[in-house]
Design a protein around this motif. Structure first.
Motif, PDB file in Angstrom:
ATOM      1  N   ASP A  30       0.815  -1.212   0.000  1.00 36.89           N
ATOM      2  CA  ASP A  30       0.000   0.000   0.000  1.00 36.89           C
ATOM      3  C   ASP A  30       0.854   1.270   0.000  1.00 36.89           C
ATOM      4  O   ASP A  30       0.442   2.292  -0.518  1.00 36.89           O
ATOM      5  CB  ASP A  30      -0.914   0.025   1.229  1.00 36.89           C
ATOM      6  CG  ASP A  30      -2.057  -0.974   1.111  1.00 36.89           C
ATOM      7  OD1 ASP A  30      -2.423  -1.584   2.122  1.00 36.89           O
ATOM      8  OD2 ASP A  30      -2.575  -1.139  -0.009  1.00 36.89           O
ATOM      9  N   ARG A  31       2.028   1.202   0.591  1.00 35.98           N
ATOM     10  CA  ARG A  31       2.820   2.409   0.799  1.00 35.98           C
ATOM     11  C   ARG A  31       3.857   2.580  -0.304  1.00 35.98           C
ATOM     12  O   ARG A  31       4.582   1.642  -0.639  1.00 35.98           O
ATOM     13  CB  ARG A  31       3.498   2.349   2.168  1.00 35.98           C
ATOM     14  CG  ARG A  31       2.483   2.228   3.292  1.00 35.98           C
ATOM     15  CD  ARG A  31       3.098   2.256   4.657  1.00 35.98           C
ATOM     16  NE  ARG A  31       2.027   2.294   5.671  1.00 35.98           N
ATOM     17  CZ  ARG A  31       2.218   2.570   6.947  1.00 35.98           C
ATOM     18  NH1 ARG A  31       3.429   2.846   7.386  1.00 35.98           N
ATOM     19  NH2 ARG A  31       1.207   2.577   7.791  1.00 35.98           N
ATOM     20  N   TYR A  33       6.806   5.591  -2.055  1.00 28.71           N
ATOM     21  CA  TYR A  33       7.635   6.737  -1.702  1.00 28.71           C
ATOM     22  C   TYR A  33       8.427   7.211  -2.926  1.00 28.71           C
ATOM     23  O   TYR A  33       8.794   6.397  -3.766  1.00 28.71           O
ATOM     24  CB  TYR A  33       8.649   6.347  -0.617  1.00 28.71           C
ATOM     25  CG  TYR A  33       8.079   5.615   0.575  1.00 28.71           C
ATOM     26  CD1 TYR A  33       7.804   4.254   0.504  1.00 28.71           C
ATOM     27  CD2 TYR A  33       7.807   6.278   1.768  1.00 28.71           C
ATOM     28  CE1 TYR A  33       7.276   3.574   1.592  1.00 28.71           C
ATOM     29  CE2 TYR A  33       7.290   5.604   2.862  1.00 28.71           C
ATOM     30  CZ  TYR A  33       7.029   4.254   2.767  1.00 28.71           C
ATOM     31  OH  TYR A  33       6.507   3.582   3.856  1.00 28.71           O
ATOM     32  N   TYR A  48       5.241  10.846  -0.111  1.00 24.48           N
ATOM     33  CA  TYR A  48       4.902   9.468   0.177  1.00 24.48           C
ATOM     34  C   TYR A  48       3.396   9.303   0.227  1.00 24.48           C
ATOM     35  O   TYR A  48       2.657  10.272   0.468  1.00 24.48           O
ATOM     36  CB  TYR A  48       5.583   8.957   1.455  1.00 24.48           C
ATOM     37  CG  TYR A  48       5.236   9.697   2.721  1.00 24.48           C
ATOM     38  CD1 TYR A  48       5.820  10.934   3.001  1.00 24.48           C
ATOM     39  CD2 TYR A  48       4.398   9.135   3.671  1.00 24.48           C
ATOM     40  CE1 TYR A  48       5.534  11.602   4.178  1.00 24.48           C
ATOM     41  CE2 TYR A  48       4.122   9.793   4.858  1.00 24.48           C
ATOM     42  CZ  TYR A  48       4.690  11.026   5.103  1.00 24.48           C
ATOM     43  OH  TYR A  48       4.408  11.685   6.282  1.00 24.48           O
ATOM     44  N   SER A  49       2.962   8.060   0.030  1.00 21.52           N
ATOM     45  CA  SER A  49       1.533   7.764  -0.058  1.00 21.52           C
ATOM     46  C   SER A  49       1.264   6.455   0.665  1.00 21.52           C
ATOM     47  O   SER A  49       1.928   5.451   0.386  1.00 21.52           O
ATOM     48  CB  SER A  49       1.127   7.653  -1.533  1.00 21.52           C
ATOM     49  OG  SER A  49      -0.176   7.127  -1.657  1.00 21.52           O
ATOM     50  N   PHE A  50       0.298   6.454   1.575  1.00 19.00           N
ATOM     51  CA  PHE A  50      -0.014   5.235   2.314  1.00 19.00           C
ATOM     52  C   PHE A  50      -1.149   4.441   1.677  1.00 19.00           C
ATOM     53  O   PHE A  50      -1.355   3.283   2.002  1.00 19.00           O
ATOM     54  CB  PHE A  50      -0.339   5.557   3.763  1.00 19.00           C
ATOM     55  CG  PHE A  50       0.868   5.890   4.595  1.00 19.00           C
ATOM     56  CD1 PHE A  50       0.733   6.354   5.891  1.00 19.00           C
ATOM     57  CD2 PHE A  50       2.143   5.758   4.079  1.00 19.00           C
ATOM     58  CE1 PHE A  50       1.852   6.656   6.661  1.00 19.00           C
ATOM     59  CE2 PHE A  50       3.271   6.063   4.830  1.00 19.00           C
ATOM     60  CZ  PHE A  50       3.116   6.515   6.135  1.00 19.00           C
ATOM     61  N   ASP A  51      -1.934   5.084   0.843  1.00 20.74           N
ATOM     62  CA  ASP A  51      -2.875   4.377  -0.010  1.00 20.74           C
ATOM     63  C   ASP A  51      -3.318   5.344  -1.104  1.00 20.74           C
ATOM     64  O   ASP A  51      -2.832   6.467  -1.168  1.00 20.74           O
ATOM     65  CB  ASP A  51      -4.062   3.797   0.771  1.00 20.74           C
ATOM     66  CG  ASP A  51      -4.945   4.857   1.425  1.00 20.74           C
ATOM     67  OD1 ASP A  51      -5.357   4.641   2.563  1.00 20.74           O
ATOM     68  OD2 ASP A  51      -5.211   5.901   0.784  1.00 20.74           O
ATOM     69  N   THR A  93       8.652   1.029  -2.098  1.00 22.98           N
ATOM     70  CA  THR A  93       7.373   0.565  -1.564  1.00 22.98           C
ATOM     71  C   THR A  93       7.612  -0.127  -0.235  1.00 22.98           C
ATOM     72  O   THR A  93       8.712  -0.606   0.047  1.00 22.98           O
ATOM     73  CB  THR A  93       6.672  -0.426  -2.516  1.00 22.98           C
ATOM     74  OG1 THR A  93       7.334  -1.702  -2.436  1.00 22.98           O
ATOM     75  CG2 THR A  93       6.695   0.054  -3.937  1.00 22.98           C
ATOM     76  N   GLN A 102      11.802  -1.198   3.169  1.00 18.17           N
ATOM     77  CA  GLN A 102      11.317  -0.614   1.929  1.00 18.17           C
ATOM     78  C   GLN A 102      12.063  -1.258   0.761  1.00 18.17           C
ATOM     79  O   GLN A 102      13.251  -1.550   0.860  1.00 18.17           O
ATOM     80  CB  GLN A 102      11.522   0.902   1.921  1.00 18.17           C
ATOM     81  CG  GLN A 102      10.638   1.619   2.937  1.00 18.17           C
ATOM     82  CD  GLN A 102      10.721   3.128   2.850  1.00 18.17           C
ATOM     83  OE1 GLN A 102      11.243   3.692   1.898  1.00 18.17           O
ATOM     84  NE2 GLN A 102      10.192   3.804   3.870  1.00 18.17           N
TER      85      GLN A 102
ATOM     86  N   SER B  97       6.396   5.775   8.961  1.00 17.36           N
ATOM     87  CA  SER B  97       7.180   4.971   8.024  1.00 17.36           C
ATOM     88  C   SER B  97       8.149   5.806   7.212  1.00 17.36           C
ATOM     89  O   SER B  97       8.425   5.494   6.051  1.00 17.36           O
ATOM     90  CB  SER B  97       6.252   4.201   7.074  1.00 17.36           C
ATOM     91  OG  SER B  97       5.477   3.271   7.770  1.00 17.36           O
TER      92      SER B  97
END
Lengths: 113, 111
Positions: A30-31, A33, A48-51, A93, A102, B97
């Motif tokens: 889901d994550r 960067y 960054y994106s978590f979903d 990811t 990651q 994170s």
């Protein structure tokens, strides 16, 4: 096949041009960067994106924008490229758990003239 | 703001030597510390991940230690080989994170 792919691998462009760097992953994470790497400065987080519905600015987001088109795709745009955006760009990811590392793509080398 | 420093910036050793790479960080509130390897033209490859509650991790000839209270980590490479030549990056994970990276140590192992 690589789990995290980036296109293009190399790009030369001129000041003022709009550039898009693309990242795709098959890990089901889901994550995602975006980082840039400059000599002597290590990697720095851009966005960054978590979903799909979650986008966050990182340490150095000015001059950049991102789009999370799907769980597997995360694009980085330079709306008007400038020479100091010349760098090596990495997509990464990760899974939800902090016990997981990651996973990085091979990088895109961008030169802005 | 978290800052990560790696010493030395570059290291050249003869094959077979044992060596230590150092990493220090300013904020001890971390979830984990990771060591990566970077080869030219390739992405980063994770070598070892140490959770904040752990003291060390081992993988083959690699051993990484973590002293969270003092903000230090070391990566020990035993019996170095020319194939170990690469840049080694240390990174700490903080809330959300987010990884903060050091500048890296460029290692050359000479045959």
């Amino acid at each position: 096949d690589a789990d995290v792919t980036q296109t293009p691998r190399n790009r030369i462009t001129k000041t003022g041009k709009r550039i898009m760097l693309e990242c795709s992953q098959t890990k089901g994470h889901d994550r995602m960067y975006w980082y840039r790497q400059d000599p002597g400065l290590g990697l720095r987080l851009i966005y960054y994106s978590f979903d799909v519905k979650d986008i966050n600015k990182g340490e150095i987001s000015d001059g950049y924008s991102v789009s999370r088109q799907a769980q597997a795709k995360f694009s980085l745009s330079l709306e008007s490229a400038i020479p100091n955006q010349t760098a090596l760009y990495f997509c990464a990811t990760s899974d939800l758990l902090s016990t997981e590392t990651q996973y990085f793509g091979p990088g895109t080398r961008l030169l802005v003239l | 703001k978290q800052e990560v420093t790696q010493i030395p910036a570059a290291l050249s050793v003869p094959e077979g030597e044992n060596l230590v790479l150092n990493c220090s960080f300013t904020d001890s509130a971390i979830y984990n510390l990771q060591w990566f390897r970077q080869d030219p033209g390739k992405g980063l490859t994770s070598l070892l991940l140490i959770q904040s509650s752990q003291r060390e991790q081992t993988s083959g000839r690699l051993n990484a230690s973590l002293d969270k209270s003092s903000g230090r980590s070391t990566l020990y490479i035993a019996a170095s080989q020319p194939g170990d030549s690469a840049t080694y990056l240390c990174a700490v994970e903080t809330s959300g994170s987010r990884l903060t990276f050091g500048e890296g140590t460029q290692l050359t192992v000479n045959p």
